[in-house]
Enzyme design. Structure first.
Site, PDB file in Angstrom:
ATOM      1  N   HIS A 312      43.506  35.340  37.964  1.00  0.00           N
ATOM      2  CA  HIS A 312      44.502  35.616  38.775  1.00  0.00           C
ATOM      3  C   HIS A 312      44.726  37.194  38.624  1.00  0.00           C
ATOM      4  O   HIS A 312      45.192  37.671  37.318  1.00  0.00           O
ATOM      5  CB  HIS A 312      46.505  35.044  38.911  1.00  0.00           C
ATOM      6  CG  HIS A 312      47.091  35.943  39.899  1.00  0.00           C
ATOM      7  ND1 HIS A 312      48.132  36.262  39.399  1.00  0.00           N
ATOM      8  CD2 HIS A 312      47.221  35.797  40.515  1.00  0.00           C
ATOM      9  CE1 HIS A 312      49.101  36.184  40.051  1.00  0.00           C
ATOM     10  NE2 HIS A 312      48.446  36.792  40.812  1.00  0.00           N
ATOM     11  N   SER A 313      45.576  38.438  39.340  1.00  0.00           N
ATOM     12  CA  SER A 313      45.888  39.888  38.731  1.00  0.00           C
ATOM     13  C   SER A 313      44.978  40.037  37.564  1.00  0.00           C
ATOM     14  O   SER A 313      43.824  40.609  37.587  1.00  0.00           O
ATOM     15  CB  SER A 313      47.459  39.624  38.601  1.00  0.00           C
ATOM     16  OG  SER A 313      47.947  40.536  38.430  1.00  0.00           O
ATOM     17  N   LEU A 314      46.383  40.987  36.815  1.00  0.00           N
ATOM     18  CA  LEU A 314      45.064  41.021  35.376  1.00  0.00           C
ATOM     19  C   LEU A 314      43.857  40.811  34.828  1.00  0.00           C
ATOM     20  O   LEU A 314      42.902  40.804  34.364  1.00  0.00           O
ATOM     21  CB  LEU A 314      45.876  42.097  34.588  1.00  0.00           C
ATOM     22  CG  LEU A 314      45.378  42.805  33.705  1.00  0.00           C
ATOM     23  CD1 LEU A 314      44.472  43.813  33.935  1.00  0.00           C
ATOM     24  CD2 LEU A 314      46.563  42.219  32.030  1.00  0.00           C
ATOM     25  N   HIS A 416      52.607  39.032  45.341  1.00  0.00           N
ATOM     26  CA  HIS A 416      51.401  38.202  44.567  1.00  0.00           C
ATOM     27  C   HIS A 416      52.243  37.387  43.746  1.00  0.00           C
ATOM     28  O   HIS A 416      50.693  37.115  42.716  1.00  0.00           O
ATOM     29  CB  HIS A 416      51.818  39.654  43.487  1.00  0.00           C
ATOM     30  CG  HIS A 416      51.174  40.368  42.711  1.00  0.00           C
ATOM     31  ND1 HIS A 416      49.437  40.623  43.250  1.00  0.00           N
ATOM     32  CD2 HIS A 416      51.069  39.974  40.829  1.00  0.00           C
ATOM     33  CE1 HIS A 416      49.171  40.488  42.005  1.00  0.00           C
ATOM     34  NE2 HIS A 416      49.630  40.288  41.037  1.00  0.00           N
TER      35      HIS A 416
END
Length: 504
Positions: A312-314, A416
């Site tokens: 997830h994300s980075l 997010h």
């Protein structure tokens, strides 16, 4: 008699109705009803968390702990005690669940992909190092590719997408357990003090294994940030922020003169040293180099298993970069645009194959400014928090939930968070988002990237050419001079032998 027949008929109708409802619920849980291969069976032989991997960028040391039954019990009790806290709710969708004992069910399907024949981690690292030092020469190398039919996650199946999202959220989980960590960095010549136990500041990966089907899923932890991205936990903030700003900014997070950059590649207004940024991305203490070590060590532990990646994300962006490097499937959630760092790292791509045909799938929704690439500008939440999230372009395929129109959501950084993606998007939609080619876009279009190495070579070649031309002109001049004025000979001498008369 008639009453008994009516009763029997009613029982048959009820039984048929129950079967119909059961089949409908099963198909609904499978998303679009795709008949992928199951990677879990009724006995619970699915994917379980088997190892936790940690990387210390300060000492460039990686370590790993095996998740024993004792650790599962103690870690799940710790999570249970924290139930209801912001910490738990921010990373795990089901408060009170047991993330260390949970058995995940994934489905697969066959897919033809093009990948390098030689995918040995040592060979790949050497190629990447060479391509960064000599990008023009690297383009002339004819790499050997192969077409292979492999098993990939069935992203048309909702339960599979949900399980991968939960694995990604699982990677945020911290544990108080500090025993039995193994140092895995001896092969890299590490001679410093060995650190065992939980390292708060660095990259983490949770490794899930299905021993029956021989598939391993690596979930890479995303950004930890107080009140900004997704975890609510303060571990790894410093290095996460450095790597976010390095990977997803145009030039070292140079937004204005007020910002402290994460590298020294900025030259002047909207001008950046391209070679400098590329070298920074590949530094041994950066997260991309750490993911290469993670992959190498997992393949050594499970040499006969297929590897899948998620995050997830980075963590999702790093999973996509690692997937492109080795040609393995990657499924990401709310990942920032990672196409720019993929190009800067000169990652190999089969000739003639569009990047959207890779086995990389990016899931996200259009109310997340990081996934959409709109969390930038001086007044944005990212900039206020010190993050330069300037990229929008993704590789692979783009799977977007239209929550703005379907649910009336507004673009907000809080959208997010991984738990909101799971609870209010993936679980509420009957089917996964349709995956398709990512929209055409250009990152950092208003920046000028200077290739100093190429300029030096061109200047050197120009200098050599100019010197050759001057030497050639001088030689021609001497030749013309000697031709125009031929040497004279003596035709008369006096009694002392001195020439007194010259002629041709």
């Amino acid at each position: 008699m008639l009453g008994r027949q009516v009763t029997m008929l009613l029982k048959v109708i009820v039984a048929v109705a129950v079967l119909f409802v059961w089949h409908r619920s099963r198909d609904s849980s499978r998303g679009d009803g795709s008949n992928g291969d199951g990677l879990s069976d009724s006995s619970g032989n699915g994917f379980r968390l088997e190892h936790i991997w940690a990387y210390d960028p300060e000492d460039v040391v990686s370590s790993c702990v095996d998740v024993s039954e004792e650790m599962r019990v103690s870690a799940d009790e710790y999570v249970s005690m924290e139930s209801g806290s912001e910490f738990v709710e921010s990373w795990w969708a089901k408060t009170g669940a047991r993330p260390f004992s949970h058995v995940f069910d994934l489905r697969s399907r066959s897919m033809d992909i093009q990948r390098l024949q030689d995918r040995d981690p040592v060979s790949m690292e050497k190629y990447i190092d060479f391509s960064l030092e000599n990008p023009e020469l690297a383009r002339t190398i004819e790499l050997e590719w192969e077409t292979a039919k492999i098993q990939v996650p069935d992203v048309r199946n909702r339960n599979t997408v949900l399980a991968l999202a939960l694995m990604s959220s699982n990677a945020y989980v911290r544990t108080p357990y500090t025993g039995d960590w193994r140092n895995l960095s001896s092969s890299w010549g590490h001679t410093g003090e060995e650190k065992f136990g939980w390292d708060k500041d660095g990259l983490r990966g949770h490794i899930f294994v299905n021993k029956i089907t021989k598939v391993v899923v690596i979930a890479i932890k995303g950004t930890s940030s107080q009140g900004l991205f997704g975890s609510g936990e303060e571990d790894t903030i410093t290095n996460d922020k450095i790597n976010d700003n390095l990977l997803f900014s145009c030039c070292c997070a140079r937004i204005s003169y007020l910002w402290t950059t994460v590298c020294d590649c900025y030259m002047k207004s909207y001008t950046c040293d391209e070679n400098c940024v590329e070298a920074e991305l590949k530094r041994k203490d950066r997260y991309y180099a750490a993911t290469l070590k993670l992959y190498k060590q997992v393949t050594e532990m499970y040499p006969d298993s297929a590897i899948w990646l998620t995050g997830h994300s980075l963590g999702g962006a790093l999973a996509a970069l690692l997937g492109r490097t080795y040609g393995v499937p990657a499924v990401t959630f709310e990942a920032p645009g990672e196409l720019l760092p993929a190009k800067r790292l000169h990652l190999p791509l089969p000739p003639g194959l569009p990047d959207y045909e890779e086995a990389i799938w990016h899931f996200g929704h259009n109310a997340d400014p990081i996934f959409m690439g709109t969390c930038n500008g001086a007044s944005s939440s990212c900039s206020i928090g010190g993050y330069a999230m300037e990229t929008a372009c993704h590789s692979g395929q783009y799977c977007m939930y239209d929550v703005v129109n379907d649910k009336g959501w507004r673009v907000n950084l809080l959208n997010h968070r991984i738990h909101r993606v799971i609870d209010e998007v993936i679980l509420e939609y009957g089917r996964p988002a349709k995956c398709q080619r990512a929209p055409t876009c250009i990152d950092c279009y208003n920046w000028k990237f200077v290739n100093k190495r190429r300029n030096r070579r061109e200047e050197s070649s120009s200098s050599i050419a100019s010197s050759s031309q001057l030497t050639s002109s001088h030689s021609e001049s001497e030749t013309l001079t000697s031709t125009d004025a031929p040497e004279k000979t003596c035709i008369g001498r006096n009694w002392l032998g001195i020439c007194t008369d010259y002629g041709v």
